[in-house]
Scaffold this motif. Structure first.
Motif, short mmCIF file in Angstrom:
data_model
loop_
_atom_site.label_atom_id
_atom_site.label_comp_id
_atom_site.label_asym_id
_atom_site.label_seq_id
_atom_site.Cartn_x
_atom_site.Cartn_y
_atom_site.Cartn_z
N GLY A 66 0.81 -1.22 0.00
CA GLY A 66 0.00 0.00 0.00
C GLY A 66 0.84 1.27 0.00
O GLY A 66 0.30 2.37 0.16
N GLY A 67 2.16 1.13 -0.11
CA GLY A 67 3.03 2.30 -0.24
C GLY A 67 3.65 2.76 1.07
O GLY A 67 4.31 3.80 1.12
N MET A 68 3.43 2.02 2.15
CA MET A 68 3.94 2.45 3.46
C MET A 68 5.32 1.83 3.73
O MET A 68 5.60 0.72 3.28
N SER A 69 6.14 2.56 4.48
CA SER A 69 7.51 2.07 4.67
C SER A 69 7.99 2.20 6.13
O SER A 69 9.10 1.83 6.43
N GLU A 70 7.15 2.75 7.00
CA GLU A 70 7.54 2.86 8.41
C GLU A 70 6.51 2.10 9.25
O GLU A 70 5.38 2.54 9.39
N MET A 71 6.94 0.96 9.75
CA MET A 71 6.02 0.09 10.48
C MET A 71 6.18 0.33 11.98
O MET A 71 7.31 0.35 12.50
N ALA A 72 5.07 0.52 12.66
CA ALA A 72 5.09 0.78 14.12
C ALA A 72 4.22 -0.28 14.80
O ALA A 72 3.11 -0.57 14.35
N PHE A 73 4.75 -0.86 15.86
CA PHE A 73 4.03 -1.94 16.55
C PHE A 73 3.76 -1.56 17.99
O PHE A 73 4.63 -1.03 18.68
N VAL A 74 2.55 -1.86 18.44
CA VAL A 74 2.26 -1.76 19.87
C VAL A 74 2.24 -3.19 20.39
O VAL A 74 1.33 -3.96 20.08
N THR A 75 3.28 -3.54 21.13
CA THR A 75 3.39 -4.91 21.62
C THR A 75 3.10 -4.95 23.11
O THR A 75 2.72 -3.93 23.71
N GLY A 76 3.29 -6.10 23.70
CA GLY A 76 3.09 -6.25 25.14
C GLY A 76 4.00 -7.34 25.64
O GLY A 76 4.83 -7.87 24.89
N ARG A 77 3.82 -7.71 26.88
CA ARG A 77 4.65 -8.79 27.43
C ARG A 77 4.42 -10.07 26.63
O ARG A 77 3.31 -10.35 26.19
N GLY A 78 5.49 -10.83 26.44
CA GLY A 78 5.36 -12.12 25.75
C GLY A 78 5.30 -11.99 24.24
O GLY A 78 4.95 -12.94 23.55
N LYS A 79 5.62 -10.82 23.71
CA LYS A 79 5.48 -10.61 22.27
C LYS A 79 6.82 -10.45 21.58
O LYS A 79 6.90 -9.93 20.46
N SER A 80 7.91 -10.84 22.25
CA SER A 80 9.22 -10.55 21.68
C SER A 80 9.48 -11.32 20.38
O SER A 80 10.31 -10.93 19.57
N ALA A 81 8.73 -12.42 20.15
CA ALA A 81 8.90 -13.15 18.89
C ALA A 81 8.59 -12.24 17.69
O ALA A 81 9.19 -12.40 16.61
N ILE A 82 7.68 -11.29 17.89
CA ILE A 82 7.34 -10.38 16.78
C ILE A 82 8.53 -9.46 16.49
O ILE A 82 8.92 -9.26 15.34
N THR A 83 9.13 -8.93 17.56
CA THR A 83 10.30 -8.06 17.40
C THR A 83 11.42 -8.84 16.70
O THR A 83 12.07 -8.32 15.78
N ASP A 84 11.65 -10.07 17.12
CA ASP A 84 12.71 -10.88 16.51
C ASP A 84 12.41 -11.20 15.04
O ASP A 84 13.32 -11.26 14.22
N HIS A 85 11.13 -11.39 14.74
CA HIS A 85 10.78 -11.74 13.36
C HIS A 85 11.17 -10.63 12.38
O HIS A 85 11.56 -10.91 11.25
N PHE A 86 11.09 -9.38 12.85
CA PHE A 86 11.43 -8.26 11.97
C PHE A 86 12.84 -7.75 12.24
O PHE A 86 13.11 -6.56 12.19
N ASP A 87 13.72 -8.66 12.53
CA ASP A 87 15.14 -8.34 12.74
C ASP A 87 15.95 -9.36 11.95
O ASP A 87 15.44 -10.41 11.55
N PHE A 88 17.22 -9.06 11.77
CA PHE A 88 18.13 -9.96 11.07
C PHE A 88 18.46 -11.13 12.00
O PHE A 88 18.63 -10.93 13.20
N SER A 89 18.55 -12.33 11.45
CA SER A 89 18.92 -13.48 12.28
C SER A 89 20.28 -14.01 11.79
O SER A 89 20.36 -14.77 10.82
N TYR A 90 21.35 -13.56 12.46
CA TYR A 90 22.70 -13.91 11.99
C TYR A 90 22.92 -15.42 11.92
O TYR A 90 23.40 -15.95 10.94
N GLU A 91 22.52 -16.09 12.98
CA GLU A 91 22.76 -17.55 13.03
C GLU A 91 22.11 -18.25 11.85
O GLU A 91 22.73 -19.04 11.15
N LEU A 92 20.83 -17.94 11.66
CA LEU A 92 20.07 -18.57 10.60
C LEU A 92 20.64 -18.23 9.23
O LEU A 92 20.84 -19.09 8.37
N GLU A 93 20.94 -16.94 9.03
CA GLU A 93 21.47 -16.48 7.74
C GLU A 93 22.79 -17.20 7.44
O GLU A 93 23.02 -17.66 6.33
N THR A 94 23.65 -17.31 8.46
CA THR A 94 24.96 -17.94 8.26
C THR A 94 24.78 -19.43 7.96
O THR A 94 25.41 -19.99 7.08
N GLN A 95 23.87 -20.03 8.71
CA GLN A 95 23.65 -21.48 8.59
C GLN A 95 23.18 -21.88 7.20
O GLN A 95 23.63 -22.89 6.66
#
Ligand code: UTP
Length: 280
Positions: A46-75
């Motif tokens: 839809g043309g948007m490029s700045e994603m903002a999330f309102v998360t809560g406790r227990g939601k860190s998997a979402i933060t990790d999903h939108f980050d680089f995963s060095y181990e996985l990438e290297t593997q």
């Protein structure tokens, strides 16, 4: 024109317990992609490029999903498995990701208000990732709404017709029909009974909001179920100014419910996954 998209993902997802005990509902996969990634892809389309999330406790998997995963990438670098990361790499290259936390679950209106500092003073999209929207051969729902925003420059909610016995699950609007599928809202009720419902036009999890909504939410008392309802704030905005309701093109799956989630899975498996596996 609209750069920012907000994803309120702080809810508990109780309807999916025990799956959501230690994992966010928004990370549930429809085939092999989590719901929240479909949502972000729709915003990017839809043309948007700045994603903002309102998360809560227990939601860190979402933060990790939108980050680089060095181990996985290297593997898996240089192996045939790299293709499985293609879609998320594409997403990471197309947008920025910011996160804030809603400390107490006081409702969708409150979750949106929590993002005030991330959003600032510009219009923004809102996608509820548990409403999965597909438009097989055309522009996604957020893209359709962003186009409308250029014309109307006011808040817009996406709506669909639902059976009368389902209206109690939604915010329901009434309004003046401006043209086929487009209404100027003059009433809105959150989770009405059948007799309270002003129509059978139900709001789904797609919004474009103008930033004055933050001041309105701040003054909106808790409503249905003791939660700060975005519907109540939007009604004030509609009465003081303008809110449009748009019957979107495409199909919406209520992935916050078991039935809708299974339907979405079958749809994506049949129409996207199997097709992508076809030779040539
Ligand atoms: P829902 O009520 O559908 O989500 O809220 P839920 O509470 O997670 O699900 P159940 O009913 O317990 O199964 C709609 C959206 O608003 C977000 C949710 O994450 C979901 O995307 N939300 C809701 C918040 O971020 N904060 C809230 O306080 C409430």
């Amino acid at each position: 024109m609209i750069k920012k998209c907000l994803f309120p993902v702080a809810g508990y997802g109780t309807r999916f317990l025990p799956a959501t005990k230690a994992m966010p509902k928004e990370m549930l996969p429809v085939v092999s992609k989590p719901l929240v990634q479909y949502a972000v892809e729709e915003a990017i389309e839809g043309g948007m490029s700045e994603m903002a999330f309102v998360t809560g406790r227990g939601k860190s998997a979402i933060t990790d999903h939108f980050d680089f995963s060095y181990e996985l990438e290297t593997q898996i670098r240089g192996t045939g498995k790299e293709e499985y990361l293609a879609s998320i790499r594409q997403v990471l290259d197309s947008a920025t990701f910011s996160f804030t936390r809603q400390r107490e679950m006081k409702g969708l209106g409150h979750a949106i208000y929590t993002a005030k500092t991330l959003i600032g003073s510009e219009p923004f999209g809102v996608i509820l990732a548990d409403d999965l929207c597909m438009n097989a051969n055309g522009v996604g729902v957020m893209g359709q709404m962003a186009k409308l925003y250029k014309q109307f420059r006011c808040s817009i909610v996406a709506i669909m017709e639902v059976p009368q016995d389902q209206v109690h699950k939604y915010g329901v609007i009434a309004g003046e029909c401006m043209k086929e599928g487009l209404f100027r809202v003059d009433d809105m009720v959150e989770k009405p009974t059948q007799s309270e419902a002003p129509s059978n036009l139900a709001i789904i999890g797609r919004y474009i909001l103008t930033p004055d909504i933050f001041d309105i939410i701040k003054d909106t008392p808790p409503g249905k179920n003791g939660e700060v309802q975005i519907t109540d704030a939007l009604l004030k905005q509609a009465r003081d100014g303008c809110v449009m309701a748009y019957k979107f093109q495409g199909t919406r799956f209520d992935c916050g419910s078991i039935d809708g989630f299974v339907e979405a899975t079958n749809y994506v498996y049949q129409n996207i996954y199997l097709k992508s596996e076809e030779p040539g």
